[in-house]
Write an enzyme that holds these catalytic residues in place. Structure first.
Site, PDB file in Angstrom:
ATOM      1  N   GLU A 102      30.866  39.020  48.506  1.00  0.00           N
ATOM      2  CA  GLU A 102      31.839  38.316  47.735  1.00  0.00           C
ATOM      3  C   GLU A 102      31.403  36.966  47.171  1.00  0.00           C
ATOM      4  OE1 GLU A 102      33.989  35.457  46.605  1.00  0.00           O
ATOM      5  OE2 GLU A 102      35.053  35.415  48.621  1.00  0.00           O
ATOM      6  N   CYS A 122      36.373  29.810  45.559  1.00  0.00           N
ATOM      7  CA  CYS A 122      35.856  31.136  44.700  1.00  0.00           C
ATOM      8  C   CYS A 122      36.933  31.308  43.654  1.00  0.00           C
ATOM      9  CB  CYS A 122      35.072  32.269  45.419  1.00  0.00           C
ATOM     10  SG  CYS A 122      33.724  31.408  46.270  1.00  0.00           S
TER      11      CYS A 122
END
Length: 458
Positions: free
Chosen positions: A232, A266
């Site tokens: 990720e 993020c």
């Protein structure tokens, strides 16, 4: 070299911790490998009991853990406590659902494969290494550890070097709750030592949440050793506002999306793409609300924006803003360094970005929002998809056709309609393009670190 907790609010060193030696790292990997064998003898019910006990520890220590998180990385204290509570909730979720998620699945008609019975089963891979970031020092780890341990895996943690106290808390959490010794171990090592751990034959897989360069490195090493990896990586998520939207609600949510975790998330909305018909209204409301946020000591309840977690992170943000400014972008608010100790940066809104501005393609990891004017729906989608990232996205509309257009067209791992992106343990989480591969959370995230074994019976 000692690992330091540098308080981002003051810029001062709070504590120095000695890293693990090569011998200590080897011993910790050995403990995790031994724990895998012990975990094989346990049931889902037993592991669930231990996982609930670990969740109870988090609940009991939420206030102290919240303060520790804020001191180490700077987010407002209410958000730190909420992170602890969210982590405990996810642990209970996997305690409740893991047996269901990993149950055998029988082939409905085994005669089609010339069998009397056929089924698939999920089995743990073994020791899994997690390389985790500082921005959610508890949640990022727990969302890996809870499903991995409930599946019967053991975990190793290489945490970010600026949150060593959070890493050490996690080192003992699961054993305190009853899991076998070594079921979860923290490795206090530097980034250069990660490759040797991935390569170790006792380690079967790796997961990383972090930067694109770090992901490339980990994926290459994992590939060289033919090991499973889940990545990720970064995101530069679009937040699209269309004429049919509630513009004031969209602007208020946009502020929360951009400054949550001091802008260091993020999945935060970072690029705000607004249809020409409502651009001026949204821009004015958004800039006004961003300029009114309370900046200061994150341990104070009234603070809405704390410092950046690291001095280098703030400098990266400054460089992105100055690049845009020098190339002709408009600074609607912010773009300055507050006169405060520590690593603060003012909430910032930038518009009129030229095509060669770094902000067009690079992730702004801090309270900096970029505004884009879209001529129509197709132009909004073009702008949204023009980056190399594809983690998540948001679209604001009350028109079902518009909703369907963007849900289908956005290149992202998720689309949130009339809201901001949030990770939920019930929903898969992950990205496409250079935002990584694989998924975390929900059933699919737990199955990432299991062997799917097919069984055929004559």
């Amino acid at each position: 070299m000692p690992i330091a907790t540098m308080n981002p609010t003051s810029g001062k060193t709070e504590i120095l911790i000695e890293p693990h030696s090569a011998a200590e790292v080897d011993e910790r990997i050995a403990q995790a490998a031994a724990a895998v064998e012990a975990l094989k003898a346990t049931t889902f019910a037993q592991r669930a009991e231990w996982m609930r006990a670990a969740a109870a520890i988090l609940d009991d220590q939420a206030a102290g853990l919240g303060e520790l998180i804020t001191i180490e990385m700077g987010k407002p204290i209410a958000q730190s406590v909420a992170e602890v509570e969210k982590s405990a909730k996810a642990m209970r979720f996997y305690a409740e659902h893991s047996e269901e998620f990993l149950a055998d699945v029988a082939l409905e008609d085994p005669s089609t494969v010339n069998a009397s019975a056929a089924w698939t089963r999920y089995e743990p891979l073994g020791v899994v290494l997690a390389v985790m970031p500082w921005n959610y020092p508890l949640w990022q780890v727990i969302r890996f550890a809870a499903p991995a341990l409930m599946a019967g895996n053991a975990g190793l943690l290489k945490h970010a070097s600026n949150v060593p106290q959070a890493a050490l808390f996690l080192d003992t959490l699961f054993e305190r709750a009853g899991f076998p010794e070594g079921s979860f171990r923290t490795l206090l090592i530097g980034g250069r030592e990660v490759g040797a751990v991935i390569a170790d034959p006792r380690v079967k897989a790796v997961t990383l949440t972090g930067s694109e360069p770090a992901g490339r490195s980990v994926a290459q090493i994992a590939g060289d050793h033919v090991k499973k990896a889940v990545l990720e990586l970064g995101g530069s998520d679009p937040f699209i506002v269309l004429p049919s939207a509630d513009v004031k609600a969209a602007a208020a949510t946009a502020v929360r999306a951009r400054i949550n975790n001091n802008g260091q998330s993020c999945i935060a909305g970072k690029r705000f793409i607004v249809h020409a018909d409502v651009y001026d209204e949204f821009a004015a409301e958004f800039a006004t609300q961003m300029s009114g946020l309370v900046i200061g000591n994150p341990l104070l309840p009234e603070t809405q924006v704390g410092p950046l977690a690291t001095e280098s992170g703030r400098q990266d943000l400054i460089d992105l803003v100055e690049d845009a400014r020098e190339k002709g972008a408009s600074i609607l608010t912010g773009g300055t360094v507050p006169d405060l100790p520590g690593w603060f940066y003012a909430p910032t809104v930038i518009a009129d970005l030229p095509e060669d501005a770094r902000l067009i393609q690079e992730e702004a990891f801090g309270p900096v929002a970029s505004l884009y004017l879209a001529k129509d729906h197709e132009d909004a989608l073009r702008i949204a998809n023009q980056t190399t990232f594809g983690l998540s996205s948001a679209v604001w509309t009350s028109d079902p056709e518009e909703e369907a257009f963007f849900v289908a067209g956005l290149d992202a791992g998720a689309v949130f309609v009339n809201g901001m992106t949030v990770s939920y343990q019930e929903l898969p989480f992950g990205g496409v393009k250079r935002s990584g591969f694989g998924r975390e959370l929900a059933a699919v995230g737990q199955r990432e670190f299991c062997n799917l074994k097919t069984v055929w019976k004559a």
